[in-house]
Design an enzyme around this catalytic site. Structure first.
Site, PDB file in Angstrom:
ATOM      1  N   ARG A  68      31.626 -44.852 -45.347  1.00 18.48           N
ATOM      2  CA  ARG A  68      30.692 -45.595 -44.514  1.00 18.48           C
ATOM      3  C   ARG A  68      29.769 -46.371 -45.455  1.00 18.48           C
ATOM      4  O   ARG A  68      29.571 -45.996 -46.604  1.00 18.48           O
ATOM      5  CB  ARG A  68      29.863 -44.645 -43.624  1.00 18.48           C
ATOM      6  CG  ARG A  68      30.724 -43.805 -42.640  1.00 18.48           C
ATOM      7  CD  ARG A  68      31.319 -44.691 -41.569  1.00 18.48           C
ATOM      8  NE  ARG A  68      32.109 -43.984 -40.559  1.00 18.48           N
ATOM      9  CZ  ARG A  68      33.441 -43.855 -40.599  1.00 18.48           C
ATOM     10  NH1 ARG A  68      34.140 -44.328 -41.612  1.00 18.48           N
ATOM     11  NH2 ARG A  68      34.083 -43.270 -39.609  1.00 18.48           N
ATOM     12  N   ASN A 106      31.981 -39.597 -47.335  1.00 15.07           N
ATOM     13  CA  ASN A 106      31.137 -38.595 -46.669  1.00 15.07           C
ATOM     14  C   ASN A 106      30.790 -37.436 -47.600  1.00 15.07           C
ATOM     15  O   ASN A 106      29.651 -36.953 -47.610  1.00 15.07           O
ATOM     16  CB  ASN A 106      31.834 -38.059 -45.415  1.00 15.07           C
ATOM     17  CG  ASN A 106      31.982 -39.135 -44.358  1.00 15.07           C
ATOM     18  OD1 ASN A 106      31.245 -40.117 -44.360  1.00 15.07           O
ATOM     19  ND2 ASN A 106      32.953 -38.968 -43.465  1.00 15.07           N
ATOM     20  N   ASP A 140      39.868 -32.837 -38.407  1.00 19.03           N
ATOM     21  CA  ASP A 140      39.419 -34.227 -38.436  1.00 19.03           C
ATOM     22  C   ASP A 140      39.048 -34.722 -37.034  1.00 19.03           C
ATOM     23  O   ASP A 140      39.553 -34.210 -36.032  1.00 19.03           O
ATOM     24  CB  ASP A 140      40.534 -35.121 -39.021  1.00 19.03           C
ATOM     25  CG  ASP A 140      39.975 -36.368 -39.677  1.00 19.03           C
ATOM     26  OD1 ASP A 140      38.754 -36.582 -39.626  1.00 19.03           O
ATOM     27  OD2 ASP A 140      40.781 -37.127 -40.251  1.00 19.03           O
ATOM     28  N   LYS A 146      31.282 -51.041 -27.308  1.00 24.91           N
ATOM     29  CA  LYS A 146      30.400 -51.992 -27.998  1.00 24.91           C
ATOM     30  C   LYS A 146      31.121 -53.342 -28.156  1.00 24.91           C
ATOM     31  O   LYS A 146      30.506 -54.400 -28.001  1.00 24.91           O
ATOM     32  CB  LYS A 146      29.969 -51.458 -29.365  1.00 24.91           C
ATOM     33  CG  LYS A 146      29.013 -50.277 -29.328  1.00 24.91           C
ATOM     34  CD  LYS A 146      27.653 -50.565 -28.689  1.00 24.91           C
ATOM     35  CE  LYS A 146      26.782 -51.485 -29.512  1.00 24.91           C
ATOM     36  NZ  LYS A 146      25.417 -51.591 -28.932  1.00 24.91           N
ATOM     37  N   TYR A 202      33.569 -45.384 -28.093  1.00 26.00           N
ATOM     38  CA  TYR A 202      32.269 -45.978 -28.445  1.00 26.00           C
ATOM     39  C   TYR A 202      32.451 -47.407 -28.937  1.00 26.00           C
ATOM     40  O   TYR A 202      31.850 -48.349 -28.411  1.00 26.00           O
ATOM     41  CB  TYR A 202      31.563 -45.128 -29.521  1.00 26.00           C
ATOM     42  CG  TYR A 202      30.428 -45.867 -30.219  1.00 26.00           C
ATOM     43  CD1 TYR A 202      29.308 -46.299 -29.518  1.00 26.00           C
ATOM     44  CD2 TYR A 202      30.487 -46.149 -31.593  1.00 26.00           C
ATOM     45  CE1 TYR A 202      28.268 -46.989 -30.161  1.00 26.00           C
ATOM     46  CE2 TYR A 202      29.453 -46.840 -32.233  1.00 26.00           C
ATOM     47  CZ  TYR A 202      28.353 -47.254 -31.507  1.00 26.00           C
ATOM     48  OH  TYR A 202      27.343 -47.945 -32.138  1.00 26.00           O
ATOM     49  N   SER A 203      33.294 -47.575 -29.965  1.00 28.27           N
ATOM     50  CA  SER A 203      33.403 -48.924 -30.543  1.00 28.27           C
ATOM     51  C   SER A 203      34.055 -49.896 -29.558  1.00 28.27           C
ATOM     52  O   SER A 203      33.721 -51.088 -29.552  1.00 28.27           O
ATOM     53  CB  SER A 203      34.127 -48.905 -31.886  1.00 28.27           C
ATOM     54  OG  SER A 203      35.365 -48.281 -31.803  1.00 28.27           O
ATOM     55  N   THR A 209      27.454 -53.035 -33.761  1.00 21.01           N
ATOM     56  CA  THR A 209      27.903 -52.211 -34.880  1.00 21.01           C
ATOM     57  C   THR A 209      29.102 -52.823 -35.595  1.00 21.01           C
ATOM     58  O   THR A 209      29.871 -53.577 -34.992  1.00 21.01           O
ATOM     59  CB  THR A 209      28.281 -50.811 -34.342  1.00 21.01           C
ATOM     60  OG1 THR A 209      29.048 -50.126 -35.318  1.00 21.01           O
ATOM     61  CG2 THR A 209      29.138 -50.898 -33.084  1.00 21.01           C
ATOM     62  N   ASP A 210      29.278 -52.424 -36.856  1.00 18.62           N
ATOM     63  CA  ASP A 210      30.474 -52.874 -37.585  1.00 18.62           C
ATOM     64  C   ASP A 210      31.737 -52.170 -37.088  1.00 18.62           C
ATOM     65  O   ASP A 210      32.853 -52.577 -37.416  1.00 18.62           O
ATOM     66  CB  ASP A 210      30.299 -52.661 -39.098  1.00 18.62           C
ATOM     67  CG  ASP A 210      30.070 -51.210 -39.500  1.00 18.62           C
ATOM     68  OD1 ASP A 210      29.973 -50.331 -38.609  1.00 18.62           O
ATOM     69  OD2 ASP A 210      29.992 -50.938 -40.718  1.00 18.62           O
ATOM     70  N   GLU A 211      31.551 -51.100 -36.284  1.00 13.85           N
ATOM     71  CA  GLU A 211      32.723 -50.330 -35.845  1.00 13.85           C
ATOM     72  C   GLU A 211      33.640 -51.129 -34.925  1.00 13.85           C
ATOM     73  O   GLU A 211      34.796 -50.767 -34.726  1.00 13.85           O
ATOM     74  CB  GLU A 211      32.271 -49.018 -35.174  1.00 13.85           C
ATOM     75  CG  GLU A 211      31.397 -48.215 -36.116  1.00 13.85           C
ATOM     76  CD  GLU A 211      31.118 -46.771 -35.694  1.00 13.85           C
ATOM     77  OE1 GLU A 211      31.888 -46.213 -34.904  1.00 13.85           O
ATOM     78  OE2 GLU A 211      30.125 -46.222 -36.183  1.00 13.85           O
ATOM     79  N   LEU A 242      25.727 -37.755 -39.047  1.00  8.28           N
ATOM     80  CA  LEU A 242      25.994 -37.039 -40.290  1.00  8.28           C
ATOM     81  C   LEU A 242      24.741 -36.658 -41.101  1.00  8.28           C
ATOM     82  O   LEU A 242      24.548 -35.480 -41.423  1.00  8.28           O
ATOM     83  CB  LEU A 242      26.955 -37.851 -41.171  1.00  8.28           C
ATOM     84  CG  LEU A 242      27.330 -37.144 -42.483  1.00  8.28           C
ATOM     85  CD1 LEU A 242      28.225 -35.950 -42.228  1.00  8.28           C
ATOM     86  CD2 LEU A 242      28.002 -38.110 -43.455  1.00  8.28           C
TER      87      LEU A 242
END
Ligand code: NAD
Ligand code: TYD
Length: 360
Positions: free
Chosen positions: A226, A261, A296, A166, A162-163, A136-138, A202
């Site tokens: 995004r 978003n 948030d 990864k 998560y990122s 991922t790009d994250e 989303l």
């Protein structure tokens, strides 16, 4: 006939990739799909594929060394395409450990088994064997609102569990490339959308909530950006990198399709209104009044944006699906698959939703 070992093929991108590959190659390839069928895995995503004689499903955890080893021993695997992962940022914030287990340890097991099967006594590898790690790009962290892109050379700076998991798995793959000359590529892709996406992410969450007249939760000010890519374009890029990419290289995948978003949510509402036929009861439910700003996300990355220059220049890949068309195709798919949505949102999903959004 090439044999592919696909991990996580019952999930969103993995299942789209399998459909893409059979559409493209038909009976010329064989696919073995290994998936643990977590909450995110669904065999209904593979309808039409499961009957094929050149497709095999194995229900297994990628951390289960013995089973993965056995698959390599019993099959002459030519290609590994590794999708299996825990993938939802919000879940990683509440329960990070399973992300480390699957994303890092699971990747280590796969790398070891592939290396054991493919490496020859002189340290070279059997001809034509390739491993593709889908990432991922994250991993690159967050960009400023007013500029910059993620390049393959951008330093890793992950923020969520998560990122971070990864990023760790990417580095493990890189270490195998550098240490053992392991024949691998890494792809870092931007946010995907399309059929079979689980409604914790989303776009399907907004489509599903809007059609039921439920609140549309917008994290923070709704201006996080995004870079959205239609899932078939990602599937095509993966295939092209495996066939044409230089071994050992990383390729960023994205389509210069940055959206806030809130823009995404408004586009979905407008498109739903356009596509719902006159007289459909749901037309009355779909409304901007459902938009609800909520607390948030912790550590919420502001902006992601991919520079896809390298994959375009070296491999000739470019996205083909414009967002306007992709979102219509996606919504049309969800219209035609109400049963799929009802099925995946029954049971545990209700509990997840209440826990995740309660009090927000
Ligand atoms: P997903 O959550 O829809 O599917 C993940 C699949 O992996 C599921 O079928 C699940 O059952 C399986 N799985 C999970 N843990 C497993 C385990 N221990 N052993 C075997 N199978 C297991 O995910 P997705 O959105 O399809 O993402 C696939 C890959 O693409 C991931 O590696 C993700 O990091 C990457 N990626 C996703 C996006 C995106 O926008 N969704 C963007 C870029 C990269
Ligand atoms: P998501 O689909 O979870 O993907 P990722 O976090 O991996 O990019 O979220 C996309 C964006 O939408 C992200 O900025 C968080 C935001 N978001 C909401 O505003 N509300 C929601 O209910 C969800 C799930 C996400």
């Amino acid at each position: 006939m090439r044999t592919y070992l696909v991990t996580g093929g019952a999930g969103f991108i993995g299942s789209n990739y399998i459909h893409y590959m059979f559409r493209k190659y038909g009976d010329e390839i064989r696919i073995i799909n290994v998936d643990a069928l977590t909450y995110a895995g669904n065999l209904k995503n593979l309808k039409g594929v499961q009957e094929r004689p050149n497709y095999t499903f194995v229900k297994a955890d990628i951390c289960d060394k013995e089973t993965i080893q056995k698959i390599f021993e019993e099959n002459d695997i030519d290609r590994v395409v590794h999708f299996a992962a825990e993938t939802h940022v919000d879940r990683s914030i509440t329960n990070p450990e399973v992300f480390v287990q699957t994303n890092v340890m699971g990747t280590a097991v796969l790398l070891n088994c592939a290396r054991a099967a493919w490496e020859q006594p002189d340290g070279t590898y059997l001809n034509g064997k390739r491993f593709l790690h889908v990432s991922t790009d994250e991993v690159y962290g967050s960009l400023e609102e007013d500029g910059g892109y993620f390049y393959e050379t951008t330093p890793y700076a992950p923020h969520s569990p998560y990122s971070a998991s990864k990023a760790s798995s990417d580095m493990l793959v890189k270490s195998y490339i550098d240490t053992y000359h392991f024949p691998a590529n890494i792809t870092n892709c931007s946010n995907n959308y399309g059929p079979y996406q689980f409604p914790e992410k989303l776009i399907p969450l907004i489509i599903n909530n809007a059609l039921h007249g439920r609140k549309l939760p917008v994290y923070g000010d709704g201006k996080n950006v995004r870079d959205w890519l239609y899932v078939d374009d990602h599937a095509k890029a993966i295939d092209m990198v495996q066939e044409k990419g230089r071994l050992g290289e990383t390729y960023n995948i994205g389509g210069h399709n940055e959206k806030q978003n809130i823009e995404i949510i408004e586009t979905i509402l407008d498109t739903l209104q356009e596509m719902l036929p006159e007289g459909d009861e749901r037309k009355k439910l779909v409304s901007r009044e459902l938009i609800t700003y909520v607390e948030d996300r912790k550590g919420h990355d502001r902006r992601y944006a991919i520079a896809p220059d390298k994959i375009k220049a070296e491999i000739g890949w470019e996205p083909e699906t414009m967002f306007k068309e992709g979102i219509r195709k996606t919504i049309a798919w969800y219209f035609e698959h109400e049963e799929w949505m009802a099925d995946v949102t029954s049971g545990d999903y209700q509990k997840y939703y209440e826990e995740m959004y309660e009090g927000k």
